[in-house]
Scaffold this motif. Structure first.
Motif, PDB file in Angstrom:
ATOM      1  N   GLY A  88       3.956  39.616   2.258  1.00 28.30           N
ATOM      2  CA  GLY A  88       4.692  39.791   3.511  1.00 28.30           C
ATOM      3  C   GLY A  88       4.029  39.108   4.701  1.00 28.30           C
ATOM      4  O   GLY A  88       4.231  39.505   5.842  1.00 28.30           O
ATOM      5  N   CYS A  89       3.243  38.073   4.431  1.00 32.58           N
ATOM      6  CA  CYS A  89       2.524  37.397   5.527  1.00 32.58           C
ATOM      7  C   CYS A  89       3.014  35.958   5.686  1.00 32.58           C
ATOM      8  O   CYS A  89       3.441  35.335   4.710  1.00 32.58           O
ATOM      9  N   PRO A  90       2.925  35.436   6.915  1.00 27.33           N
ATOM     10  CA  PRO A  90       3.491  34.109   7.185  1.00 27.33           C
ATOM     11  C   PRO A  90       2.583  32.950   6.770  1.00 27.33           C
ATOM     12  O   PRO A  90       1.370  33.014   6.952  1.00 27.33           O
ATOM     13  N   VAL A  91       3.187  31.923   6.196  1.00 24.57           N
ATOM     14  CA  VAL A  91       2.478  30.652   5.945  1.00 24.57           C
ATOM     15  C   VAL A  91       3.275  29.538   6.635  1.00 24.57           C
ATOM     16  O   VAL A  91       4.437  29.748   6.996  1.00 24.57           O
ATOM     17  N   ALA A  92       2.678  28.375   6.796  1.00 22.88           N
ATOM     18  CA  ALA A  92       3.412  27.229   7.362  1.00 22.88           C
ATOM     19  C   ALA A  92       4.516  26.838   6.374  1.00 22.88           C
ATOM     20  O   ALA A  92       4.316  26.950   5.152  1.00 22.88           O
ATOM     21  N   PRO A  93       5.678  26.387   6.873  1.00 19.03           N
ATOM     22  CA  PRO A  93       6.719  25.926   5.947  1.00 19.03           C
ATOM     23  C   PRO A  93       6.135  24.880   4.989  1.00 19.03           C
ATOM     24  O   PRO A  93       5.372  24.008   5.423  1.00 19.03           O
ATOM     25  N   TYR A  94       6.468  25.001   3.693  1.00 17.26           N
ATOM     26  CA  TYR A  94       5.871  24.073   2.725  1.00 17.26           C
ATOM     27  C   TYR A  94       6.808  23.845   1.549  1.00 17.26           C
ATOM     28  O   TYR A  94       7.733  24.628   1.315  1.00 17.26           O
ATOM     29  N   PHE A  95       6.543  22.774   0.815  1.00 17.63           N
ATOM     30  CA  PHE A  95       7.221  22.496  -0.458  1.00 17.63           C
ATOM     31  C   PHE A  95       6.163  22.085  -1.479  1.00 17.63           C
ATOM     32  O   PHE A  95       5.150  21.476  -1.122  1.00 17.63           O
ATOM     33  N   VAL A  96       6.440  22.437  -2.723  1.00 17.60           N
ATOM     34  CA  VAL A  96       5.576  21.979  -3.809  1.00 17.60           C
ATOM     35  C   VAL A  96       6.088  20.604  -4.230  1.00 17.60           C
ATOM     36  O   VAL A  96       7.294  20.421  -4.399  1.00 17.60           O
ATOM     37  N   VAL A  97       5.214  19.630  -4.367  1.00 16.28           N
ATOM     38  CA  VAL A  97       5.652  18.286  -4.775  1.00 16.28           C
ATOM     39  C   VAL A  97       4.841  17.804  -5.981  1.00 16.28           C
ATOM     40  O   VAL A  97       3.620  17.856  -5.983  1.00 16.28           O
ATOM     41  N   ASP A  98       5.588  17.376  -7.006  1.00 15.10           N
ATOM     42  CA  ASP A  98       4.936  16.919  -8.241  1.00 15.10           C
ATOM     43  C   ASP A  98       4.899  15.406  -8.333  1.00 15.10           C
ATOM     44  O   ASP A  98       4.089  14.859  -9.084  1.00 15.10           O
ATOM     45  N   THR A  99       5.799  14.749  -7.614  1.00 15.28           N
ATOM     46  CA  THR A  99       5.843  13.284  -7.681  1.00 15.28           C
ATOM     47  C   THR A  99       6.023  12.725  -6.262  1.00 15.28           C
ATOM     48  O   THR A  99       6.379  13.465  -5.340  1.00 15.28           O
ATOM     49  N   TYR A 100       5.787  11.438  -6.161  1.00 19.38           N
ATOM     50  CA  TYR A 100       5.965  10.768  -4.863  1.00 19.38           C
ATOM     51  C   TYR A 100       7.429  10.878  -4.415  1.00 19.38           C
ATOM     52  O   TYR A 100       7.715  11.088  -3.232  1.00 19.38           O
ATOM     53  N   ASP A 101       8.350  10.808  -5.389  1.00 17.53           N
ATOM     54  CA  ASP A 101       9.778  10.947  -5.056  1.00 17.53           C
ATOM     55  C   ASP A 101      10.084  12.326  -4.480  1.00 17.53           C
ATOM     56  O   ASP A 101      10.868  12.464  -3.541  1.00 17.53           O
ATOM     57  N   ASP A 102       9.443  13.364  -5.067  1.00 18.73           N
ATOM     58  CA  ASP A 102       9.594  14.733  -4.520  1.00 18.73           C
ATOM     59  C   ASP A 102       9.191  14.751  -3.049  1.00 18.73           C
ATOM     60  O   ASP A 102       9.842  15.373  -2.214  1.00 18.73           O
ATOM     61  N   LEU A 103       8.072  14.094  -2.764  1.00 25.71           N
ATOM     62  CA  LEU A 103       7.555  14.099  -1.391  1.00 25.71           C
ATOM     63  C   LEU A 103       8.574  13.452  -0.464  1.00 25.71           C
ATOM     64  O   LEU A 103       8.897  13.998   0.596  1.00 25.71           O
ATOM     65  N   VAL A 104       9.078  12.310  -0.887  1.00 24.33           N
ATOM     66  CA  VAL A 104      10.056  11.585  -0.060  1.00 24.33           C
ATOM     67  C   VAL A 104      11.284  12.472   0.185  1.00 24.33           C
ATOM     68  O   VAL A 104      11.814  12.530   1.292  1.00 24.33           O
ATOM     69  N   THR A 105      11.700  13.209  -0.859  1.00 23.83           N
ATOM     70  CA  THR A 105      12.876  14.080  -0.736  1.00 23.83           C
ATOM     71  C   THR A 105      12.626  15.219   0.254  1.00 23.83           C
ATOM     72  O   THR A 105      13.486  15.528   1.079  1.00 23.83           O
ATOM     73  N   HIS A 106      11.441  15.847   0.146  1.00 22.38           N
ATOM     74  CA  HIS A 106      11.207  17.079   0.923  1.00 22.38           C
ATOM     75  C   HIS A 106      10.718  16.824   2.332  1.00 22.38           C
ATOM     76  O   HIS A 106      10.824  17.694   3.187  1.00 22.38           O
ATOM     77  N   ILE A 107      10.174  15.652   2.559  1.00 22.19           N
ATOM     78  CA  ILE A 107       9.462  15.465   3.823  1.00 22.19           C
ATOM     79  C   ILE A 107      10.407  15.522   5.032  1.00 22.19           C
ATOM     80  O   ILE A 107      10.000  15.973   6.101  1.00 22.19           O
ATOM     81  N   ASP A 108      11.664  15.178   4.823  1.00 23.34           N
ATOM     82  CA  ASP A 108      12.621  15.259   5.934  1.00 23.34           C
ATOM     83  C   ASP A 108      12.799  16.695   6.411  1.00 23.34           C
ATOM     84  O   ASP A 108      13.001  16.952   7.590  1.00 23.34           O
ATOM     85  N   LYS A 109      12.742  17.627   5.437  1.00 30.76           N
ATOM     86  CA  LYS A 109      12.939  19.039   5.808  1.00 30.76           C
ATOM     87  C   LYS A 109      11.715  19.583   6.547  1.00 30.76           C
ATOM     88  O   LYS A 109      11.836  20.474   7.372  1.00 30.76           O
ATOM     89  N   ILE A 110      10.542  19.040   6.219  1.00 29.68           N
ATOM     90  CA  ILE A 110       9.303  19.502   6.861  1.00 29.68           C
ATOM     91  C   ILE A 110       9.110  18.805   8.208  1.00 29.68           C
ATOM     92  O   ILE A 110       8.708  19.423   9.181  1.00 29.68           O
ATOM     93  N   GLY A 111       9.416  17.515   8.259  1.00 24.88           N
ATOM     94  CA  GLY A 111       9.228  16.727   9.477  1.00 24.88           C
ATOM     95  C   GLY A 111       7.789  16.278   9.652  1.00 24.88           C
ATOM     96  O   GLY A 111       6.902  16.671   8.899  1.00 24.88           O
ATOM     97  N   TYR A 112       7.563  15.444  10.658  1.00 27.56           N
ATOM     98  CA  TYR A 112       6.210  14.937  10.956  1.00 27.56           C
ATOM     99  C   TYR A 112       5.732  15.585  12.242  1.00 27.56           C
ATOM    100  O   TYR A 112       6.555  15.936  13.084  1.00 27.56           O
ATOM    101  N   PRO A 113       4.423  15.742  12.445  1.00 28.49           N
ATOM    102  CA  PRO A 113       3.367  15.505  11.464  1.00 28.49           C
ATOM    103  C   PRO A 113       3.352  16.597  10.390  1.00 28.49           C
ATOM    104  O   PRO A 113       3.778  17.713  10.632  1.00 28.49           O
ATOM    105  N   CYS A 114       2.853  16.208   9.211  1.00 25.09           N
ATOM    106  CA  CYS A 114       2.715  17.185   8.134  1.00 25.09           C
ATOM    107  C   CYS A 114       1.433  16.862   7.363  1.00 25.09           C
ATOM    108  O   CYS A 114       0.785  15.836   7.627  1.00 25.09           O
TER     109      CYS A 114
END
Ligand code: AMP
Length: 374
Positions: free
Chosen positions: A118-144
């Motif tokens: 029940g505690c807060p963490v920074a918004p995050y995504f798990v990424v297994d490949t470079y393509d995953d990163l490219v997909t998720h990074i828009d939702k996280i935004g920069y800087p990340c």
């Protein structure tokens, strides 16, 4: 019911670094014997232990030997072999269990546990490949920040991305291992709460420390942290929630960011005494190491009391000579050196704790000493 371990019995420690050494010194104070498993000869903990088993941490015969000489086993760092530790729980008394190590060895399971508590963490995504990163990074935004799921420390295994142009910088990390990508938190301050709990569920937090990092390595901890009562409550309650959720026995260091509005976000966990708690050796009625020993030995815990505001400064390889040359000027400083022979740049060689009634003045004194200018 918990098992009680008494003076005269032996505490086994996996890991021979400074945390093991300071645990061992506390244990010896109360009359326990100490055995250590560590691959290097003449380690900081080995120098003060009664029994040294020199072997890799995952060496089965060595773990069995440690089990045979120890009445209780603990560890001083989390990157030990989980399977080996699990096997050890079957042949020895390891009150902390292996599960906490499994969870905190991996940022993915660690963040899941923090969220479940029940505690807060920074918004995050798990990424297994470079393509995953490219997909998720828009939702996280920069800087990340991209961090490897396993094995990172002191800023290693992570890459800050300020804009889309930086994306390729994360390629190397993702090609090697699973990663998380998380929002950059515009924090005002970093703090840590060291929470300790025994098998009876008695739980105490040490006074909260404010952490100042230089080049991603902890430089100073100021206690008490210069935060509002509301932030202090949030921080302690979060640490206790996580400790309860994990059914902690022993020590958990909870590293947090404090936002501009005073809210906290949990960054990461360490299932052991923590560099930011070293001040407690002099500045509290019970140190993080003494309390850890009490917790794993099934003793009642003590309610921590801070004797005076304090500053802990780390002594890295480049600070050892300037510090030792200046010891005569600072009779009030408590100097700790860990007995490491090679003073490599940025290697943690020791720390200094200064109790003070004027934190600002002491911070100034530390800076003017010139010891930490490199
Ligand atoms: P870590 O290895 O997760 O402890 O990160 C090392 C340091 O990097 C932290 O103490 C922070 O100073 C910084 N850092 C890590 N994660 C973030 C984040 N999400 N936002 C801002 N700074 C961060």
């Amino acid at each position: 019911m918990t098992t009680m371990i008494f003076p005269g019995q032996t505490i086994g420690i996996i890991g021979g670094g400074q945390l093991g050494r300071m645990m061992a010194l506390s244990a010896k104070e109360a009359g326990f014997k100490v055995a250590v498993l560590e691959p290097t000869m003449d380690s900081p903990c080995g120098q003060v232990a009664d029994i040294c088993i020199v072997a890799p941490y995952d060496d089965e015969a060595a773990l069995e030997e440690l089990a045979s000489v120890s009445d209780v086993i603990t560890y001083e760092f989390e990157n030990i072999d989980y399977e080996g530790l699990k096997r050890l729980t079957e042949i020895a008394y390891v009150p902390q269990g292996a599960e906490l190590v499994r969870i905190t060895q991996n940022r993915v399971t660690e963040k899941e546990a923090i969220v479940k508590a029940g505690c807060p963490v920074a918004p995050y995504f798990v990424v297994d490949t470079y393509d995953d990163l490219v997909t998720h990074i828009d939702k996280i935004g920069y800087p990340c920040i991209v961090k490897t799921a396993r094995g990172g420390y002191d800023g290693k295994g992570q890459q800050r991305l300020n804009s889309i142009d930086d994306l390729p910088l994360a390629k190397g990390l993702i090609e090697h291992s699973q990663c998380v990508v998380e929002s950059f938190v515009p924090f005002n301050m970093e703090i840590s709460v060291i929470v300790q709990r025994n098998g009876l569920g008695e739980t105490y937090c040490l006074p909260v420390g404010e952490n100042i990092h230089v080049h991603h390595i902890l430089h100073e901890t100021i206690v008490p942290a210069r935060i509002s009562n509301d932030t202090l409550n949030q921080a302690e309650q979060a640490a206790i929630k996580i400790a309860d959720h994990l059914q902690l026995i022993g020590t958990l260091a909870v590293e947090m960011f404090v936002l501009k509005n005073g809210d906290i976000i949990i960054n990461e966990l360490a299932p052991r005494p923590h560099n930011s708690g070293h001040y407690s050796i002099e500045a509290c009625n019970i140190s993080q190491f003494g309390q850890h020993i009490r917790a794993i030995c099934g003793w009642p815990l003590r309610k921590p009391v801070l004797w005076a505001p304090s500053i802990m400064v780390n002594v890295l390889g480049q600070h050892v000579v300037p510090l030792t040359n200046n010891i005569s000027k600072y009779p009030d400083w408590s100097v700790h050196l860990y007995g490491k022979d090679k003073a490599k740049v940025n290697r943690k060689m020791g720390h200094v704790t200064i109790m003070t009634n004027n934190v600002e003045l002491t911070l100034d004194e530390i800076e003017k000493s010139g010891i930490w200018s490199e």
